[in-house]
Design a protein around this motif. Structure first.
Motif, mmCIF file in Angstrom:
data_model
loop_
_atom_site.group_PDB
_atom_site.id
_atom_site.type_symbol
_atom_site.label_atom_id
_atom_site.label_comp_id
_atom_site.label_asym_id
_atom_site.label_seq_id
_atom_site.Cartn_x
_atom_site.Cartn_y
_atom_site.Cartn_z
ATOM 1 N N SER A 218 -8.685 -20.437 23.576
ATOM 2 C CA SER A 218 -9.141 -21.661 24.240
ATOM 3 C C SER A 218 -8.719 -22.893 23.440
ATOM 4 O O SER A 218 -9.404 -23.277 22.479
ATOM 5 C CB SER A 218 -10.666 -21.633 24.394
ATOM 6 N N SER A 220 -8.963 -25.963 24.296
ATOM 7 C CA SER A 220 -9.963 -27.022 24.445
ATOM 8 C C SER A 220 -11.094 -26.844 23.443
ATOM 9 O O SER A 220 -11.557 -27.820 22.824
ATOM 10 C CB SER A 220 -10.517 -27.036 25.867
ATOM 11 N N HIS A 221 -11.557 -25.601 23.260
ATOM 12 C CA HIS A 221 -12.617 -25.369 22.275
ATOM 13 C C HIS A 221 -12.091 -25.521 20.852
ATOM 14 O O HIS A 221 -12.813 -25.986 19.959
ATOM 15 C CB HIS A 221 -13.232 -23.983 22.460
ATOM 16 N N GLU A 223 -9.922 -27.691 19.959
ATOM 17 C CA GLU A 223 -9.943 -29.146 19.723
ATOM 18 C C GLU A 223 -11.349 -29.628 19.408
ATOM 19 O O GLU A 223 -11.542 -30.481 18.528
ATOM 20 C CB GLU A 223 -9.379 -29.885 20.939
ATOM 21 N N GLU A 224 -12.352 -29.099 20.094
ATOM 22 C CA GLU A 224 -13.743 -29.472 19.810
ATOM 23 C C GLU A 224 -14.111 -29.125 18.372
ATOM 24 O O GLU A 224 -14.732 -29.935 17.663
ATOM 25 C CB GLU A 224 -14.690 -28.753 20.777
ATOM 26 N N GLU A 263 -0.092 -24.835 23.916
ATOM 27 C CA GLU A 263 -1.250 -25.716 23.914
ATOM 28 C C GLU A 263 -1.909 -25.773 22.542
ATOM 29 O O GLU A 263 -2.346 -26.837 22.088
ATOM 30 C CB GLU A 263 -2.272 -25.252 24.960
ATOM 31 N N VAL A 267 -2.466 -29.068 19.955
ATOM 32 C CA VAL A 267 -3.739 -29.474 19.363
ATOM 33 C C VAL A 267 -3.606 -29.564 17.839
ATOM 34 O O VAL A 267 -4.089 -30.529 17.220
ATOM 35 C CB VAL A 267 -4.854 -28.472 19.749
#
Length: 489
Positions: A218, A220-221, A223-224, A263, A267
């Motif tokens: 993931s 997106s996670h 990046e978090e 991706e 990141v």
């Protein structure tokens, strides 16, 4: 990711609960019966070495089905193997080998390109190197353990993966567990995929660096997690991290999934974090010319800071490598314990990798390398699609030679393995602790050496056993001729 249905989760938990309850009862009664005998045998003042849930799980769950694991073979790990027959007189507590073997279709080995068996180009060169250099250097790399073959392979690996330099190690597992502590330590941060291999987990734990985990595949996670950790800094002091390394795998060995590498690279670039890519299962197996996920997904290898891989899968040998910049490789040669203190790769094993890579690159004067790469891709995609059509829950992505079939229930692990073996198909079943407790599976590994007849044999057996055991969790697709008849009506 696996989405476990509630009913399946409930029945699986109930099965494990039942096994746990009966196991505890047996332990209780054993203590009562053996109390007088064991009293005199106890070592006064010594704590028991084997204690806790791990010991209980081994004794009361694993040993009941240990005949499904660690099966010895008596042949090269080719498309077909000779499995040594075993028997037990004490309900699987101990297993005894016999002199009998059973010829089985091999759907468990990592022999992706078929180099593990005798090869017309590789085998003569390996035999020649054995005669010239012997089986071992009997020395570490920094003493007398570096031959011309080691230097040649390091240069060849660097050229093959597209990096300036490379370093070799005698064991694939150690390549991760010893390199990661050499790259990052106290004051550093490791951000690891939640499903990374145990060698990465142990390497991260042994490094002394802080470790954070992001959800599997993931970006997106990831990046978090990066934003949060950069904002907070080091524990207590809140100083900036000395360095941040993000670790992912090219193909996840228990899921068969490809990494979302483009991706994740984006990141990492955004937050100035280093990228560490483990290509143990992808190098040589995927990509147009076998150069791994970077080639398959269109990622420039210059964007990956550290590339790790092993020779135990596609190349039919042993050991591993790290490919990176010349500065990093030079640093590792002076600091990594696996390079400074471990015996170097066996020269015949080194020659096997050199020969295999040359076949893949077409430098042996033939196109067998391209044919092998086309075969592994076609075989993998065909086998995966047929399993899915039959109604099995199959994990992973297209082009991946690793395809787990979900079993879930603990009773289905030995049933599936034993029934396949009875029908002369050797499969690998995987359960806790290699997977989460509820996510037991059979892991199928496809090879370029498999013919279409081999694959059809395997599919036929797995389909019959799947019906018998009850692991077809999805409705099967109707045969094409049935669909055509319906359209006609």
């Amino acid at each position: 990711m696996v989405r476990l249905p509630y009913l399946t989760a409930l029945t699986t938990l109930f099965s494990y609960g039942l096994l746990f309850a009966f196991g505890q009862m047996r332990d209780f009664f054993r203590k009562l019966i053996d109390w007088s005998k064991s009293k005199g045998k106890d070592l006064k003042g010594y704590a028991p070495i084997c204690l806790g849930l791990e010991d209980f799980y081994t004794r009361r769950l694993y040993l009941r089905i240990q005949d499904c694991f660690s099966r010895p073979i008596a042949s090269a790990p080719d498309a077909w193997i000779d499995v040594v027959e075993r028997y037990s007189n004490d309900h699987n507590k101990t297993l005894h080998r016999t002199s009998n073997t059973t010829k089985c279709l091999n759907l468990g080995s990592y022999n992706y390109l078929g180099f593990a068996a005798a090869d017309e180009y590789c085998t003569p060169l390996v035999i020649e190197s054995l005669k010239k250099y012997s089986a071992s250097t009997c020395s570490v790399r920094v003493d007398g353990g570096t031959t011309n073959l080691h230097t040649e392979l390091e240069e060849l690996v660097a050229r093959f993966v597209g990096k300036p330099a490379a370093i070799l190690f005698g064991m694939g597992y150690v390549t991760n567990s010893a390199i990661i502590p050499a790259l990052v330590g106290k004051g550093g941060l490791i951000i690891s995929d939640s499903l990374n291999h145990n060698s990465i987990v142990n390497g991260a734990r042994g490094s002394g660096a802080s470790v954070r985990v992001f959800q599997h595949n993931s970006p997106s996670h990831l990046e978090e997690v990066l934003r949060e950790q950069i904002a907070e800094g080091q524990p207590r002091t809140h100083r900036p991290w000395k360095k941040i390394i993000v670790i992912v795998e090219g193909i996840y060995s228990m899921e068969g999934e490809l990494c979302n590498l483009p991706e994740i690279i984006a990141v990492c670039k955004k937050y100035k974090a280093y990228t560490y890519l483990d290509e143990a299962h992808s190098i040589g197996a995927v990509g147009k010319s076998g150069r791994g996920v970077c080639e398959l997904l269109g990622v420039d290898t210059a964007d990956v800071d550290i590339m790790m891989g092993t020779f135990t899968k596609s190349f039919g040998s042993c050991g591993g490598y790290i490919a990176a910049s010349k500065e990093i490789i030079q640093y590792l040669k002076h600091t990594c314990p696996a390079h400074l203190y471990a015996t170097s790769m066996s020269p015949p094993a080194v020659q096997q990798v050199i020969s295999a890579i040359k076949v893949i690159l077409g430098e042996d004067g033939s196109n067998r390398g391209a044919q092998k790469l086309a075969s592994i891709r076609q075989n993998s995609n065909f086998f995966r699609s047929e399993l899915q059509k039959m109604g099995f829950e199959v994990l992973g992505d297209n082009d991946s030679p690793v395809m787990p079939i979900m079993l879930y229930n603990p009773a289905k692990i030995p049933a599936f393995s034993r029934e396949c073996l009875r029908r002369n198909v050797a499969v690998v079943t995987v359960a806790f602790p290699a997977t989460p407790l509820l996510l037991a599976r059979a892991r199928i590994c496809i090879s370029a050496s498999h013919t279409r007849e081999d694959l059809m044999k395997g599919l036929d057996v797995i389909s019959k056993v799947g019906d018998l055991v009850g692991i077809k969790y999805f409705p099967a697709e109707p045969p094409k001729h049935v669909e055509q008849d319906k359209k006609t009506l």
